[in-house]
Design a protein around this motif. Sequence first.
Motif, PDB file in Angstrom:
ATOM      1  N   ALA A 166       0.836  -1.206   0.000  1.00 56.16           N
ATOM      2  CA  ALA A 166       0.000   0.000   0.000  1.00 56.16           C
ATOM      3  C   ALA A 166       0.871   1.257   0.000  1.00 56.16           C
ATOM      4  N   ALA A 167       1.959   1.229   0.768  1.00 55.28           N
ATOM      5  CA  ALA A 167       2.870   2.377   0.796  1.00 55.28           C
ATOM      6  C   ALA A 167       3.516   2.595  -0.565  1.00 55.28           C
ATOM      7  N   GLY A 168       3.933   1.492  -1.218  1.00 51.75           N
ATOM      8  CA  GLY A 168       4.547   1.618  -2.544  1.00 51.75           C
ATOM      9  C   GLY A 168       3.599   2.210  -3.562  1.00 51.75           C
ATOM     10  N   ARG A 169       2.342   1.725  -3.543  1.00 53.63           N
ATOM     11  CA  ARG A 169       1.355   2.261  -4.492  1.00 53.63           C
ATOM     12  C   ARG A 169       1.095   3.744  -4.231  1.00 53.63           C
ATOM     13  N   MET A 170       0.936   4.099  -2.966  1.00 57.85           N
ATOM     14  CA  MET A 170       0.605   5.483  -2.627  1.00 57.85           C
ATOM     15  C   MET A 170       1.735   6.429  -3.029  1.00 57.85           C
ATOM     16  N   LYS A 171       3.000   6.037  -2.763  1.00 63.24           N
ATOM     17  CA  LYS A 171       4.121   6.917  -3.088  1.00 63.24           C
ATOM     18  C   LYS A 171       4.249   7.106  -4.600  1.00 63.24           C
ATOM     19  N   ALA A 172       3.963   6.053  -5.373  1.00 64.43           N
ATOM     20  CA  ALA A 172       3.998   6.192  -6.836  1.00 64.43           C
ATOM     21  C   ALA A 172       2.920   7.164  -7.301  1.00 64.43           C
ATOM     22  N   GLU A 173       1.729   7.040  -6.722  1.00 61.74           N
ATOM     23  CA  GLU A 173       0.616   7.901  -7.127  1.00 61.74           C
ATOM     24  C   GLU A 173       0.817   9.351  -6.692  1.00 61.74           C
ATOM     25  N   GLN A 174       1.568   9.544  -5.587  1.00 61.02           N
ATOM     26  CA  GLN A 174       1.756  10.896  -5.069  1.00 61.02           C
ATOM     27  C   GLN A 174       3.033  11.543  -5.565  1.00 61.02           C
ATOM     28  N   GLY A 175       3.778  10.853  -6.422  1.00 58.00           N
ATOM     29  CA  GLY A 175       4.951  11.462  -7.037  1.00 58.00           C
ATOM     30  C   GLY A 175       6.215  11.421  -6.209  1.00 58.00           C
ATOM     31  N   TYR A 189      10.217  -6.069   3.135  1.00 53.62           N
ATOM     32  CA  TYR A 189       9.209  -5.018   3.023  1.00 53.62           C
ATOM     33  C   TYR A 189       9.581  -4.033   1.900  1.00 53.62           C
ATOM     34  N   SER A 190      10.866  -3.706   1.785  1.00 54.75           N
ATOM     35  CA  SER A 190      11.305  -2.787   0.732  1.00 54.75           C
ATOM     36  C   SER A 190      11.041  -3.369  -0.645  1.00 54.75           C
ATOM     37  N   ASP A 191      11.338  -4.662  -0.816  1.00 59.06           N
ATOM     38  CA  ASP A 191      11.104  -5.310  -2.106  1.00 59.06           C
ATOM     39  C   ASP A 191       9.625  -5.294  -2.469  1.00 59.06           C
ATOM     40  N   ALA A 192       8.773  -5.593  -1.487  1.00 55.34           N
ATOM     41  CA  ALA A 192       7.324  -5.598  -1.747  1.00 55.34           C
ATOM     42  C   ALA A 192       6.843  -4.188  -2.106  1.00 55.34           C
ATOM     43  N   ALA A 193       7.335  -3.198  -1.375  1.00 57.74           N
ATOM     44  CA  ALA A 193       6.939  -1.816  -1.664  1.00 57.74           C
ATOM     45  C   ALA A 193       7.425  -1.386  -3.043  1.00 57.74           C
ATOM     46  N   ALA A 194       8.661  -1.777  -3.394  1.00 62.04           N
ATOM     47  CA  ALA A 194       9.214  -1.399  -4.694  1.00 62.04           C
ATOM     48  C   ALA A 194       8.439  -2.043  -5.838  1.00 62.04           C
ATOM     49  N   ASP A 195       8.071  -3.314  -5.671  1.00 68.43           N
ATOM     50  CA  ASP A 195       7.283  -3.984  -6.719  1.00 68.43           C
ATOM     51  C   ASP A 195       5.936  -3.285  -6.906  1.00 68.43           C
ATOM     52  N   ALA A 196       5.275  -2.964  -5.797  1.00 69.77           N
ATOM     53  CA  ALA A 196       3.979  -2.284  -5.889  1.00 69.77           C
ATOM     54  C   ALA A 196       4.149  -0.888  -6.487  1.00 69.77           C
ATOM     55  N   TYR A 197       5.247  -0.222  -6.140  1.00 66.61           N
ATOM     56  CA  TYR A 197       5.525   1.119  -6.679  1.00 66.61           C
ATOM     57  C   TYR A 197       5.656   1.046  -8.198  1.00 66.61           C
ATOM     58  N   ARG A 198       6.442   0.083  -8.694  1.00 66.74           N
ATOM     59  CA  ARG A 198       6.661  -0.012 -10.147  1.00 66.74           C
ATOM     60  C   ARG A 198       5.352  -0.343 -10.873  1.00 66.74           C
ATOM     61  N   GLU A 199       4.567  -1.250 -10.294  1.00 64.97           N
ATOM     62  CA  GLU A 199       3.281  -1.585 -10.921  1.00 64.97           C
ATOM     63  C   GLU A 199       2.375  -0.360 -10.985  1.00 64.97           C
ATOM     64  N   ASP A 247       3.718   2.114 -13.566  1.00 68.05           N
ATOM     65  CA  ASP A 247       3.413   1.682 -14.936  1.00 68.05           C
ATOM     66  C   ASP A 247       1.946   1.939 -15.272  1.00 68.05           C
ATOM     67  N   THR A 248       1.075   1.620 -14.320  1.00 62.25           N
ATOM     68  CA  THR A 248      -0.360   1.854 -14.539  1.00 62.25           C
ATOM     69  C   THR A 248      -0.642   3.343 -14.709  1.00 62.25           C
ATOM     70  N   ARG A 249      -0.011   4.135 -13.876  1.00 58.78           N
ATOM     71  CA  ARG A 249      -0.227   5.581 -13.963  1.00 58.78           C
ATOM     72  C   ARG A 249       0.278   6.125 -15.293  1.00 58.78           C
ATOM     73  N   ALA A 250       1.430   5.616 -15.747  1.00 58.23           N
ATOM     74  CA  ALA A 250       1.970   6.075 -17.029  1.00 58.23           C
ATOM     75  C   ALA A 250       1.030   5.731 -18.174  1.00 58.23           C
ATOM     76  N   ARG A 251       0.471   4.495 -18.128  1.00 53.98           N
ATOM     77  CA  ARG A 251      -0.484   4.104 -19.170  1.00 53.98           C
ATOM     78  C   ARG A 251      -1.730   4.974 -19.121  1.00 53.98           C
ATOM     79  N   GLU A 252      -2.222   5.215 -17.917  1.00 54.20           N
ATOM     80  CA  GLU A 252      -3.421   6.038 -17.777  1.00 54.20           C
ATOM     81  C   GLU A 252      -3.154   7.477 -18.210  1.00 54.20           C
ATOM     82  N   ASP A 253      -1.980   7.996 -17.846  1.00 55.62           N
ATOM     83  CA  ASP A 253      -1.631   9.361 -18.241  1.00 55.62           C
ATOM     84  C   ASP A 253      -1.511   9.469 -19.757  1.00 55.62           C
ATOM     85  N   ALA A 254      -0.895   8.445 -20.382  1.00 55.42           N
ATOM     86  CA  ALA A 254      -0.740   8.462 -21.839  1.00 55.42           C
ATOM     87  C   ALA A 254      -2.098   8.407 -22.523  1.00 55.42           C
TER      88      ALA A 254
END
Length: 398
Positions: free
Chosen positions: A80-89, A136-146, A149-156
């Motif tokens: 959840a932390a990884g996803r949130m940080k990706a979405e919040q920049g 925990y870092s690996d799990a957060a990083a995987d969620a961050y990258r996913e 990627d989703t945000r980049a596709r949606e933005d495009a």
Amino acid sequence: MAVIPDIAPTTRTDLLHDLRDSVDGLADELVARIVSAEQDYADASLLTPEQLRSACRDNLASMLANLDGTAPVRLESARAAGRMKAEQGVSLAALLHAFRLGGRLIWEELTARSDGHASQWLLDMAAQVWALVDVYSDAAADAYREAADTRAREDAEASRRLVRTLFANHALNPAGVADAVRAFRIPERGAFLVVSVGDSASCPSADVLRSGLRGVGIESVWDTEVDGRIGLLWASSESALESALEAALGEIGAGPVGVSRGFGRPGGIGEAVEQARQSRRCALDGAGVATRYDSVPVPLLVIRQPDAGQLAARQVLGPLLALPADEQHNLLTTLEAWFAARGSTTAAAAKLHYHRNTVLYRLRRIQDLTGRDFSDPVHAAELYVGLCAHRLLGAGRE
């Protein structure tokens, strides 16, 4: 040398339980350390202090529950932390640093609360803490990258929708047009043009076109069409736009290029798009050559009235179009060169690399076939209209 005794099992359990009971204070301390150490978190305008604290608390509580043996490794909070940080920049590096800071805080608290006894249990616990931080870092990083990627596709995809709206019929979606104008930072006033570029092997991508034009002082938005590209160009003044466009035309490619009239506000985009497309239909292939909407009234009339244009071509050029292909091509090319040379047989001959007598012979041949006298302005005008219609519409071709 005295050996410091190991911490008793009950003491270990009490120590870890005490840490878990202090998780709110630990979360506050971790937030302070993260914000102090990572500018990304301080600059992230979308990430609220409450969101950061909640993420810190959830991950600290999860890690401590695993360390004291009351819960298995649960990575939901890390993901959840990884996803949130990706979405919040927040950057991935800053995210991973935050987890390391969390591990260091846990270790410092364990050391401080064990009264500094470097027992074997404490050393073993260090290994567990840092191994858990890695998991925990690996799990957060995987969620961050996913999420990234989703945000980049949606933005495009969102960007593509805005571009399509910008070049579509503005009357159908005025609110969407306003969103597009804001998104692409198009000024309310300025010097604007729309350019339609025919597809060709040498036509650059939209990104290359945008970058090249920016290099000569023009901002632009481009969309890809079935048969080419359409672009909105703007600059601070008409003179700046015109001079920069002329400098950039050679980079656009070898296909035909049509240019609309200039206009001063984004509200003129819809009409200008149609003008640019029509101008391109009137254009001849050639790198660095643009057909301006205001410069081709007869070709524009022909493409807007294709039935009448085809009829004119047949009526004016009929016998000529019945000739074998090679002879027809030679005569039409000579006629086109003569018009381009403004009626100068000498200039037409130079352009075609023919002797002037060859041009004169072919013009007389055209006159005999069509019954149109080149010295008669009306007949010359009819020949020009017939030639335009044939070139643009393929009129009369068998």
